[in-house]
Design a protein around this motif. Sequence first.
Motif, short mmCIF file in Angstrom:
data_model
loop_
_atom_site.label_atom_id
_atom_site.label_comp_id
_atom_site.label_asym_id
_atom_site.label_seq_id
_atom_site.Cartn_x
_atom_site.Cartn_y
_atom_site.Cartn_z
N ILE A 218 25.62 -16.76 6.93
CA ILE A 218 25.85 -18.19 6.86
C ILE A 218 24.54 -18.88 7.22
O ILE A 218 23.95 -18.62 8.27
N GLY A 219 24.06 -19.75 6.33
CA GLY A 219 22.79 -20.43 6.56
C GLY A 219 22.95 -21.94 6.51
O GLY A 219 23.65 -22.48 5.66
N THR A 220 22.28 -22.61 7.44
CA THR A 220 22.31 -24.06 7.50
C THR A 220 20.88 -24.60 7.61
O THR A 220 20.11 -24.15 8.46
N SER A 221 20.53 -25.55 6.73
CA SER A 221 19.24 -26.22 6.76
C SER A 221 18.10 -25.20 6.71
O SER A 221 17.97 -24.48 5.73
N ALA A 222 17.28 -25.10 7.75
CA ALA A 222 16.21 -24.10 7.76
C ALA A 222 16.79 -22.71 7.57
O ALA A 222 16.20 -21.85 6.89
N GLY A 223 17.95 -22.46 8.14
CA GLY A 223 18.60 -21.17 7.99
C GLY A 223 19.04 -20.89 6.58
O GLY A 223 19.20 -19.72 6.19
N ALA A 224 19.24 -21.93 5.77
CA ALA A 224 19.60 -21.74 4.37
C ALA A 224 18.42 -21.15 3.61
O ALA A 224 18.58 -20.27 2.75
N TYR A 225 17.23 -21.65 3.91
CA TYR A 225 16.01 -21.10 3.29
C TYR A 225 15.83 -19.63 3.66
O TYR A 225 15.58 -18.78 2.80
N VAL A 226 16.00 -19.32 4.94
CA VAL A 226 15.87 -17.93 5.38
C VAL A 226 16.95 -17.06 4.76
O VAL A 226 16.70 -15.92 4.38
N THR A 227 18.15 -17.61 4.62
CA THR A 227 19.24 -16.87 3.98
C THR A 227 18.88 -16.49 2.55
O THR A 227 19.14 -15.35 2.11
N ALA A 228 18.27 -17.41 1.82
CA ALA A 228 17.87 -17.13 0.43
C ALA A 228 16.88 -15.98 0.38
O ALA A 228 16.95 -15.12 -0.51
N LEU A 229 15.95 -15.93 1.34
CA LEU A 229 14.99 -14.84 1.38
C LEU A 229 15.67 -13.53 1.73
O LEU A 229 15.44 -12.49 1.10
N ASN B 225 26.63 -1.54 4.97
CA ASN B 225 26.11 -1.05 6.23
C ASN B 225 27.00 0.09 6.72
O ASN B 225 28.19 -0.09 6.93
N PRO B 226 26.45 1.31 6.91
CA PRO B 226 27.28 2.43 7.34
C PRO B 226 27.69 2.32 8.80
O PRO B 226 28.54 3.08 9.26
N MET B 227 27.09 1.40 9.54
CA MET B 227 27.42 1.26 10.94
C MET B 227 28.52 0.19 11.07
O MET B 227 29.46 0.16 10.31
N SER B 228 28.38 -0.70 12.03
CA SER B 228 29.37 -1.74 12.25
C SER B 228 29.29 -2.82 11.17
O SER B 228 28.27 -2.98 10.50
N SER B 229 30.38 -3.57 11.04
CA SER B 229 30.35 -4.74 10.16
C SER B 229 29.72 -5.89 10.95
O SER B 229 30.05 -6.13 12.11
N VAL B 230 28.80 -6.60 10.30
CA VAL B 230 28.01 -7.62 10.99
C VAL B 230 28.03 -8.93 10.23
O VAL B 230 27.84 -8.96 9.01
N GLY B 231 28.23 -10.02 10.96
CA GLY B 231 28.08 -11.36 10.42
C GLY B 231 26.82 -11.97 10.99
O GLY B 231 26.57 -11.87 12.20
N LEU B 232 26.01 -12.59 10.15
CA LEU B 232 24.74 -13.18 10.56
C LEU B 232 24.78 -14.69 10.33
O LEU B 232 25.04 -15.13 9.21
N VAL B 233 24.55 -15.45 11.38
CA VAL B 233 24.57 -16.91 11.30
C VAL B 233 23.16 -17.41 11.58
O VAL B 233 22.60 -17.16 12.65
N LEU B 234 22.57 -18.13 10.62
CA LEU B 234 21.21 -18.64 10.73
C LEU B 234 21.27 -20.17 10.78
O LEU B 234 21.56 -20.82 9.78
#
Length: 336
Positions: free
Chosen positions: A60-71, A18-27
């Motif tokens: 970081i994905g947990t449960s339903a968020g793990a499925y979305v993370t895979a996508l 990402n050329p902008m800021s560094s971003v962490g995404l928690v699902l």
Amino acid sequence: MVAAAYAQRTHGPPYALNPMSSVGLVLGGGGITGASYEMAALLAIEMATGWNPNQADVIIGTSAGAYVTALVRNDRLELDSMVKSGETRDEVADRIARHLFVRQPGVKVRSWVRNGLARGVRRPGLTMLLGSPAPFTASGMAEWVRSLVGPPADGWPSRPTIITAFDIAAGHRVAFGTEDAPDVSIADAAAASAAIPLIFRPYEIDGVAYADGGVVSGTHADLILGSDRPLDLVLVLAPMAAEQDRDGARFPEKLFDRVGRTALADELTQIRREWPNTEVLVMRPSPPVLAAMRPNPMDVKGAVPSFIRTLIQMRRTLARDEIWGVLSRHLGAARV
């Protein structure tokens, strides 16, 4: 503080930084309707800003968020990830049910007595349910991920990605994708993370039985601190940590949201203490969205209404100054 650093696995060229800021995404977790919420929210953010969620430096994905993370990590988060061309709502619900609710004969009562019931008697709590007999196997989730992602589902993303689950025998969380965790495929990790007690049997990988990552926390946002450097923005999507109750909310809904909020608050305190200069933005479903998502987050008939309602509400959500200001600083976005 998180001890384990992210595993440096290279199964191909890394995704463009990402050329902008560094971003962490928690699902976070949230059942079928929670996944619908996260998919719609991420698509809305992408449409409004041009930022592809796969550009996140850490996910970081947990449960339903793990499925979305895979996508997300395989660039398969698209509008037709939820609804295929020409499908009705009932057809979408039937397709999701066929993927998720896969029955398996036999009941492993002995495993439940050893790993869940006996431990729960000594220390009453949710652990009593771990390994309990359940009608479905989470193997359907792994096959669903494989059908959507293809061959990469049997590997691991080249960029930092964490999926959480709970090791039933050891009695602690496992963060797949870190150096201390077993090397598994993202399809199996997603299935392990989504093995909700009483609904799905524990998911076994190499002889180890795992349960839903949400057993410990619905978000596990503290794992973001395993990054080798502080990030500029941590974006958290938390379907099971709503701040407002929907009209007519039942006691279990309120309880799960309260527990989710408490766990997330503790995790955010850790992040802010360790990374005082990092901005943190938490997005949660509003009461109108909750009306579509609840009371049963595992109701397949709620998937499409939750997705549509979230897309509608996100325009208002993103227009709020306290949200758009943060996104525009870090994602280089134009005003919606």
